[in-house]
Scaffold this active site. Structure first.
Site, PDB file in Angstrom:
ATOM      1  N   GLU A  29      23.700  37.462  39.455  1.00 39.37           N
ATOM      2  CA  GLU A  29      22.832  36.749  37.010  1.00 39.37           C
ATOM      3  C   GLU A  29      23.371  35.469  38.325  1.00 39.37           C
ATOM      4  O   GLU A  29      24.308  34.806  37.587  1.00 39.37           O
ATOM      5  CB  GLU A  29      24.225  37.334  36.893  1.00 39.37           C
ATOM      6  CG  GLU A  29      23.933  38.632  36.470  1.00 39.37           C
ATOM      7  CD  GLU A  29      25.157  39.000  35.800  1.00 39.37           C
ATOM      8  OE1 GLU A  29      26.130  38.082  34.796  1.00 39.37           O
ATOM      9  OE2 GLU A  29      25.377  40.791  35.793  1.00 39.37           O
ATOM     10  N   GLU A  60      25.875  44.559  36.374  1.00 42.84           N
ATOM     11  CA  GLU A  60      27.345  44.263  38.207  1.00 42.84           C
ATOM     12  C   GLU A  60      26.874  45.806  38.530  1.00 42.84           C
ATOM     13  O   GLU A  60      27.183  45.769  39.653  1.00 42.84           O
ATOM     14  CB  GLU A  60      28.751  43.984  37.705  1.00 42.84           C
ATOM     15  CG  GLU A  60      28.615  43.105  36.777  1.00 42.84           C
ATOM     16  CD  GLU A  60      28.340  42.233  36.090  1.00 42.84           C
ATOM     17  OE1 GLU A  60      28.111  41.113  35.419  1.00 42.84           O
ATOM     18  OE2 GLU A  60      28.039  43.095  34.874  1.00 42.84           O
ATOM     19  N   ASP A  84      35.364  37.049  38.363  1.00 38.79           N
ATOM     20  CA  ASP A  84      36.544  38.788  38.420  1.00 38.79           C
ATOM     21  C   ASP A  84      36.664  39.502  37.091  1.00 38.79           C
ATOM     22  O   ASP A  84      36.691  40.674  38.255  1.00 38.79           O
ATOM     23  CB  ASP A  84      37.867  37.596  38.827  1.00 38.79           C
ATOM     24  CG  ASP A  84      38.623  36.752  38.409  1.00 38.79           C
ATOM     25  OD1 ASP A  84      37.938  36.962  36.871  1.00 38.79           O
ATOM     26  OD2 ASP A  84      38.997  35.698  38.581  1.00 38.79           O
ATOM     27  N   HIS A 129      37.961  35.869  32.644  1.00 39.68           N
ATOM     28  CA  HIS A 129      37.562  34.754  33.128  1.00 39.68           C
ATOM     29  C   HIS A 129      38.884  34.071  34.748  1.00 39.68           C
ATOM     30  O   HIS A 129      37.863  33.920  35.124  1.00 39.68           O
ATOM     31  CB  HIS A 129      37.209  33.818  33.351  1.00 39.68           C
ATOM     32  CG  HIS A 129      35.735  34.031  32.147  1.00 39.68           C
ATOM     33  ND1 HIS A 129      35.660  35.091  30.243  1.00 39.68           N
ATOM     34  CD2 HIS A 129      34.837  33.349  32.270  1.00 39.68           C
ATOM     35  CE1 HIS A 129      34.685  35.346  30.310  1.00 39.68           C
ATOM     36  NE2 HIS A 129      34.076  34.701  31.166  1.00 39.68           N
TER      37      HIS A 129
END
Length: 324
Positions: A29, A60, A84, A129
């Site tokens: 992305e 994803e 992550d 995040h």
């Protein structure tokens, strides 16, 4: 070459791979025109085109699932997960497809896919995040898991990962992206699954990886001023683990501390401690100590410095293991 940021070293490593092998593709992305959230892929779509540096839709599972198909067709895709905490929608593709297919096909079909994941805290980010998901993937047979701590390691490991015929989870410590260091294009870098002795010492072995390696080096410097000698081991490969390098250090020092950002329970520190206790019990002068994140969800950014392993917390562990 000196003074190269880890993020720029990754960019150069990806560029070198794209130049060397037309089968290498990047997909993720905002990795094309934007150059990625952390600008790791900056300029690559302009130079190699949208067919090789692919801006993917927000999804994803689709990114990694597409990479599985591309790898089966003979390509060597490199996926980028933006943060992550966003990797979990692709857990099915990673754990049940990437990790299993080579075994399922009795070795006839490999899946040379790299999944790049920015990991860890220390950047003041919002929820989801600042995760440390390494234990999920290290626990999954069939995946290699690596984590660089320096610009040189980032450059070397990304090249090795892309050339590997095994799927590789490539963890990039976010707070180290702009950490600068020397960079050389070496014809024979250290193997992907080899740990590295960053600083030699005699009193305590301190094992760390990713963003905690510079913290470990700082701990060793403070201890040196106090007459205590700390050997710092950069794990580099989280699966497989380089048992021999760790064992050689522990036999020398007799004491082991393992530090990582992820929560303590069932983390990499627990695995390393169990292996050392099992194989080197009579070489230990003190129990193995872990310095980790806490067994809570990652905290709000204003509290993260108290949650993350720090120099002071690791120094306290040094005091503990040397008190025996």
């Amino acid at each position: 070459m000196s003074g190269v940021a880890l993020a720029h070293a990754l960019n150069r490593g990806l560029r070198a791979a794209l130049e060397a092998d037309p089968r290498v593709l990047l997909i993720g992305e905002d990795i094309g025109r934007l150059g990625g959230v952390f600008r790791v892929t900056d300029g690559l779509q302009k130079d190699f085109g949208g067919d090789r540096v692919i801006d993917a839709p927000l999804g994803e599972a689709g990114i990694v699932g597409s990479a599985v198909g591309l790898a089966m067709a003979g390509y060597r895709p490199v996926c980028e997960i933006q943060f992550d905490g966003f990797v979990f929608p692709a857990a099915n593709q990673i754990i049940t497809q990437l990790a299993k297919y080579r075994h399922r096909s009795e070795g006839r079909v490999g899946l040379p896919v790299v999944v790049r994941i920015p990991v860890g805290g220390g950047i003041g980010a919002i929820e989801h995040h600042s995760e440390s998901p390494e234990a999920y993937f290290a626990h999954t047979a069939g995946l290699r898991v690596v984590c660089p701590s320096s610009a040189q390691d980032a450059y070397d490991l990304i090249g090795l990962a892309i050339r590997s015929d095994d799927p590789v989870i490539f963890l990039e410590p976010k707070r180290s992206y702009w950490l600068k260091g020397p960079l050389q294009q070496r014809p024979a870098p250290a193997p992907m699954d080899a740990a590295r002795i960053v600083r030699e010492g005699d009193d305590v072995t301190l094992v760390a990886y990713g963003a905690l390696v510079p913290v470990a080096v700082e701990v060793a410097a403070v201890c040196a001023e106090e007459g205590r000698s700390i050997e710092v081991v950069d794990l580099r490969s989280l699966s497989p683990i380089d048992d021999d390098t760790i064992a050689g250090s522990v036999v020398k020092t007799g004491r082991l501390i393992v530090a990582h950002e992820a929560s303590s329970t069932a983390g990499l520190g627990a695995e390393i401690a169990a292996r050392v206790q099992d194989e080197l019990f009579y070489s230990l002068e003190a129990p193995v100590v872990r310095v980790t994140g806490y067994d809570t969800p990652y905290p709000p950014s204003r509290l993260e410095e108290s949650w993350l392993p720090s120099v002071d917390r690791i120094l306290d562990a040094v005091d503990r293991v040397l008190s025996y």
